[in-house]
Write an enzyme that holds these catalytic residues in place. Structure first.
Site, PDB file in Angstrom:
ATOM      1  N   LEU A   7       9.060   1.960 -10.102  1.00  0.00           N
ATOM      2  CA  LEU A   7       9.606   0.737  -9.111  1.00  0.00           C
ATOM      3  C   LEU A   7       9.129   1.303  -7.732  1.00  0.00           C
ATOM      4  O   LEU A   7       9.265   1.974  -7.049  1.00  0.00           O
ATOM      5  CB  LEU A   7      10.823   0.566  -9.240  1.00  0.00           C
ATOM      6  N   GLY A  14      10.332  -2.085  -3.238  1.00  0.00           N
ATOM      7  CA  GLY A  14      11.410  -2.147  -2.004  1.00  0.00           C
ATOM      8  C   GLY A  14      10.772  -2.402  -0.821  1.00  0.00           C
ATOM      9  O   GLY A  14       9.648  -2.073  -0.611  1.00  0.00           O
ATOM     10  N   ARG A  30      14.341   1.319   6.425  1.00  0.00           N
ATOM     11  CA  ARG A  30      14.928   2.213   7.334  1.00  0.00           C
ATOM     12  C   ARG A  30      13.806   3.359   7.549  1.00  0.00           C
ATOM     13  O   ARG A  30      14.118   4.232   8.266  1.00  0.00           O
ATOM     14  CB  ARG A  30      16.045   3.212   6.735  1.00  0.00           C
ATOM     15  N   LYS A  58       6.609   1.908   2.298  1.00  0.00           N
ATOM     16  CA  LYS A  58       7.341   3.348   2.466  1.00  0.00           C
ATOM     17  C   LYS A  58       6.539   4.046   1.378  1.00  0.00           C
ATOM     18  O   LYS A  58       6.529   5.311   1.571  1.00  0.00           O
ATOM     19  CB  LYS A  58       8.522   3.056   1.849  1.00  0.00           C
ATOM     20  N   ASN A 107      14.547   7.187   1.801  1.00  0.00           N
ATOM     21  CA  ASN A 107      14.991   5.928   2.619  1.00  0.00           C
ATOM     22  C   ASN A 107      14.446   6.003   4.098  1.00  0.00           C
ATOM     23  O   ASN A 107      14.527   4.999   4.744  1.00  0.00           O
ATOM     24  CB  ASN A 107      16.395   5.710   2.583  1.00  0.00           C
ATOM     25  N   ARG A 128     -17.432  23.082  11.203  1.00  0.00           N
ATOM     26  CA  ARG A 128     -17.187  21.482  10.693  1.00  0.00           C
ATOM     27  C   ARG A 128     -17.889  21.308   9.540  1.00  0.00           C
ATOM     28  O   ARG A 128     -18.507  22.175   8.994  1.00  0.00           O
ATOM     29  CB  ARG A 128     -17.714  20.716  11.970  1.00  0.00           C
ATOM     30  N   LYS A 166     -21.788  23.150  12.719  1.00  0.00           N
ATOM     31  CA  LYS A 166     -21.892  21.649  11.720  1.00  0.00           C
ATOM     32  C   LYS A 166     -22.979  21.688  11.191  1.00  0.00           C
ATOM     33  O   LYS A 166     -24.031  22.003  11.699  1.00  0.00           O
ATOM     34  CB  LYS A 166     -21.526  20.730  12.837  1.00  0.00           C
ATOM     35  N   ASN A 208     -29.074  19.722  19.374  1.00  0.00           N
ATOM     36  CA  ASN A 208     -29.465  18.919  18.253  1.00  0.00           C
ATOM     37  C   ASN A 208     -29.527  17.314  18.342  1.00  0.00           C
ATOM     38  O   ASN A 208     -30.051  16.770  17.373  1.00  0.00           O
ATOM     39  CB  ASN A 208     -28.634  19.156  16.869  1.00  0.00           C
TER      40      ASN A 208
HETATM   41  C1  UD1 Z   1      19.807   2.658  -7.764  1.00  0.00           C
HETATM   42  C2  UD1 Z   1      20.736   2.625  -9.010  1.00  0.00           C
HETATM   43  C3  UD1 Z   1      21.816   3.721  -8.872  1.00  0.00           C
HETATM   44  C4  UD1 Z   1      21.210   5.169  -8.463  1.00  0.00           C
HETATM   45  C5  UD1 Z   1      20.134   5.092  -7.375  1.00  0.00           C
HETATM   46  C6  UD1 Z   1      19.394   6.230  -7.070  1.00  0.00           C
HETATM   47  C7  UD1 Z   1      20.673   0.501 -10.002  1.00  0.00           C
HETATM   48  C8  UD1 Z   1      21.327  -0.858  -9.924  1.00  0.00           C
HETATM   49  N1  UD1 Z   1      21.098   1.423  -9.192  1.00  0.00           N
HETATM   50  O1  UD1 Z   1      20.329   2.312  -6.667  1.00  0.00           O
HETATM   51  O2  UD1 Z   1      22.591   3.982  -9.853  1.00  0.00           O
HETATM   52  O3  UD1 Z   1      21.994   6.030  -8.117  1.00  0.00           O
HETATM   53  O4  UD1 Z   1      19.056   4.114  -7.577  1.00  0.00           O
HETATM   54  O5  UD1 Z   1      18.627   6.260  -5.925  1.00  0.00           O
HETATM   55  O6  UD1 Z   1      19.362   0.743 -10.395  1.00  0.00           O
HETATM   56  N2  UD1 Z   1      13.438  -1.504  -6.329  1.00  0.00           N
HETATM   57  C9  UD1 Z   1      12.535  -2.665  -6.766  1.00  0.00           C
HETATM   58  N3  UD1 Z   1      12.997  -3.605  -6.868  1.00  0.00           N
HETATM   59  C10 UD1 Z   1      14.079  -4.194  -6.747  1.00  0.00           C
HETATM   60  C11 UD1 Z   1      14.982  -3.412  -6.401  1.00  0.00           C
HETATM   61  C12 UD1 Z   1      14.749  -1.784  -6.117  1.00  0.00           C
HETATM   62  O7  UD1 Z   1      11.535  -2.102  -6.764  1.00  0.00           O
HETATM   63  O8  UD1 Z   1      14.440  -5.589  -6.968  1.00  0.00           O
HETATM   64  C13 UD1 Z   1      13.033  -0.181  -6.295  1.00  0.00           C
HETATM   65  C14 UD1 Z   1      13.109   0.339  -4.867  1.00  0.00           C
HETATM   66  O9  UD1 Z   1      11.928   0.006  -4.100  1.00  0.00           O
HETATM   67  C15 UD1 Z   1      13.453   1.603  -5.033  1.00  0.00           C
HETATM   68  C16 UD1 Z   1      14.298   1.624  -6.293  1.00  0.00           C
HETATM   69  O10 UD1 Z   1      13.982   0.484  -7.044  1.00  0.00           O
HETATM   70  O11 UD1 Z   1      12.529   2.363  -5.042  1.00  0.00           O
HETATM   71  C17 UD1 Z   1      15.845   1.782  -6.222  1.00  0.00           C
HETATM   72  O12 UD1 Z   1      16.097   0.840  -5.333  1.00  0.00           O
HETATM   73  P1  UD1 Z   1      17.325   0.917  -4.480  1.00  0.00           P
HETATM   74  O13 UD1 Z   1      17.810  -0.022  -3.787  1.00  0.00           O
HETATM   75  O14 UD1 Z   1      16.953   2.291  -3.560  1.00  0.00           O
HETATM   76  O15 UD1 Z   1      18.604   1.923  -5.349  1.00  0.00           O
HETATM   77  P2  UD1 Z   1      19.875   1.119  -5.777  1.00  0.00           P
HETATM   78  O16 UD1 Z   1      19.628  -0.069  -6.534  1.00  0.00           O
HETATM   79  O17 UD1 Z   1      20.555   1.179  -4.374  1.00  0.00           O
END
Ligand code: UD1
Ligand code: CA
Length: 458
Positions: free
Chosen positions: A8, A11, A15, A22, A230, A336, A354, A389
């Site tokens: 995943l 996001g 921050r 990120k 984050n 180099r 170099k 050179n």
């Molecule tokens: C999630 C978990 C939580 C856990 C935490 C650990 C869920 C609902 N919650 O929290 O239990 O303790 O991770 O860090 O799963 N992302 C996507 N698409 C989205 C949402 C998120 O790709 O629609 C990705 C974000 O980029 C990130 C990761 O998923 O890399 C986690 O998302 P984040 O919002 O940080 O975690 P939480 O949902 O708060």
């Protein structure tokens, strides 16, 4: 076991306060996502689906020519409706219901293949496995719910938790493994009836439990492995954790490290026995270092190969170079790309090289620039020698053959060749080839004026 991985990475990373996605922020010289993809590759994952959304193109382009990240499949999540929703986007890619699907996060860079192997094995026997952590600081994270028998029955998000549930110190790391068939079935049952109005991947746990599946849990002891990034402070903290781990690995394999807190490894590094790294050494990219090598303080080595018994003294900067056994470099040398030092050769202080090769036993000890040069064996290049050179448009080559002696402060105007055993007088500007064994003198003759009167003050 056939393993497919979903990472995943959709996001926003608000921050980080950055124009860059990120997951492309670097840890130990490589994007966080690359670390995750390497962990997946070590599991021999069949395919790795990366779910992107925010700045998707930048992430994809970054990997367009990468060949060390396994079989990547890009999956688009246009709207970030939660972790469950993100995984749903990858479902069309999960064609084998018996495979194990491992969920990873592009911003959790230090996860180790060993932990993941344990988790996938649990999923293989149970159908679903979660990676959890006991922590004194569970704030903001999903809490693991266990029944009286200690079995995991659900995960509740901080924002949805009761005061009592918030006291729980076992948290969900987010990393999970499922049998694909079970994952797909539970995903269809997710809804957005929660505090954040999102599809929570974590709800699959309670759904599977209600369907009579026993949830397996693997507790890790290593907070850094499961730490998400984050902001840049967390990134810096994980950078230190990574570096400490690397320094420890090297020290336990026979490398003397003066201070494990002051060495940085940013790439793939191998170091032989009885070699020593002094403080503030940076090793970057592909670096191989042999046995008995001494690397002094504040030395940077990038994409280079160092033989045995080499000494590199303080404050030297080495990139794209090959150093043969027993060569000496520095202090304050800059090598180099394209520099190749022969056995026992020497590059001293304030020397820049170099695209230069030095044969066995040759020396450039002080204050020189040696570029586009081929220097034979046992050549001595005097202090302040410069290979000219570059004529402002083109580069040209300098050849110095075996046993030649170049006097101090010589300018060698390339293209030019100095022959075997030839000698160049100090201060010469050499513009044409010097035959073997000749002495070349190319400077004004000295004139002494006797009875010279110094000017007097008017
Ligand atoms: C999630 C978990 C939580 C856990 C935490 C650990 C869920 C609902 N919650 O929290 O239990 O303790 O991770 O860090 O799963 N992302 C996507 N698409 C989205 C949402 C998120 O790709 O629609 C990705 C974000 O980029 C990130 C990761 O998923 O890399 C986690 O998302 P984040 O919002 O940080 O975690 P939480 O949902 O708060
Ligand atoms: Ca969140």
């Amino acid at each position: 076991m056939n393993t497919d991985v979903i990472v995943l990475a959709a996001g926003k990373g608000t921050r980080m306060y950055s124009d860059k996605p990120k997951v492309l922020h670097e840890l130990a010289g490589r994007p966080m996502l690359t670390h995750v993809l390497h962990a997946a590759r070590q599991l021999q994952a069949r395919k790795t689906c990366v779910v992107t959304g925010f700045q998707s193109d930048l992430i994809r382009n970054h990997y367009s020519s990468a060949n060390d990240v396994g079989n990547l499949v890009w999956v688009m999540q246009s709207e970030q409706l939660g972790t469950g929703h993100a995984v749903m986007q990858a479902v069309p890619e999960l064609t084998d219901d018996d495979a194990i699907v491992l969920i990873l996060y592009g911003d959790v860079p230090l996860i180790q293949p060993e932990s993941l192997r344990g988790l996938t094995e649990l999923a293989e026997t149970h159908g679903i496995a979660v990676l959890t952590l006991q922590t004194e600081n569970p704030f903001g994270l999903g809490r693991i719910l266990r029944n009286d028998d200690g079995h995991v029955v659900g995960i509740v998000e901080e924002k949805d938790a009761t005061d009592e549930q918030r006291q729980i110190k076992e948290i969900n790391t987010g990393i999970m493994a499922f049998r694909a068939g079970l994952l797909k079935k539970t995903l269809t049952q997710l809804n957005t009836n929660n505090a954040q109005g999102e599809y929570y991947l974590t709800d699959t746990v309670a759904i599977a439990n209600a369907a009579g599946v026993t949830i397996a849990a693997l507790q890790t002891q290593d907070e850094h492995q499961v730490q998400g990034v984050n902001n840049r402070l967390q990134l810096a903290e994980l950078e230190r954790a990574y570096q400490t781990r690397k320094a420890r690995e090297l020290a336990l394999k026979g490398v003397t490290i003066m201070d494990p807190g002051r060495v940085d490894i940013r790439g793939e590094v191998t170091i032989g026995r009885d070699s020593m790294l002094d403080i503030n050494v940076i090793l970057q990219g592909k670096v191989s270092i042999g046995d008995n090598v001494v690397i002094g303080p504040n030395v940077t080595i990038i994409d280079s190969s160092i033989g045995n018994n080499v000494h590199i003294l303080a404050n030297s900067h080495i990139e794209g170079a090959t150093l043969s056994d027993s060569s000496h470099v520095g202090p304050f040398a800059r090598l180099r790309p394209g520099t190749a030092l022969g056995t026992g050769s020497k590059i001293g202080n304030f020397v820049e090289t170099k695209k230069a090769t030095l044969g066995t036993g040759s020396k450039v000890n002080h204050l020189s620039y040696i570029g586009d040069s081929e220097i034979g064996e046992h050549v001595n290049v005097g202090a302040g020698t410069i290979t000219c050179n570059y004529d402002g448009v083109n580069k040209a080559k300098t050849v110095i053959k075996d046993g030649a002696f170049i006097g101090s402060n010589t300018a060698l105007v390339a293209p030019v060749t100095v022959g075997r055993q030839a000698t160049v007088a100090a201060g010469s500007v050499i513009t044409s080839d010097v035959p073997d064994k000749d002495l070349a003198v190319a400077r004004g003759r000295q004139k002494n004026i006797s009875g010279w009167q110094r000017p007097v003050k008017k």
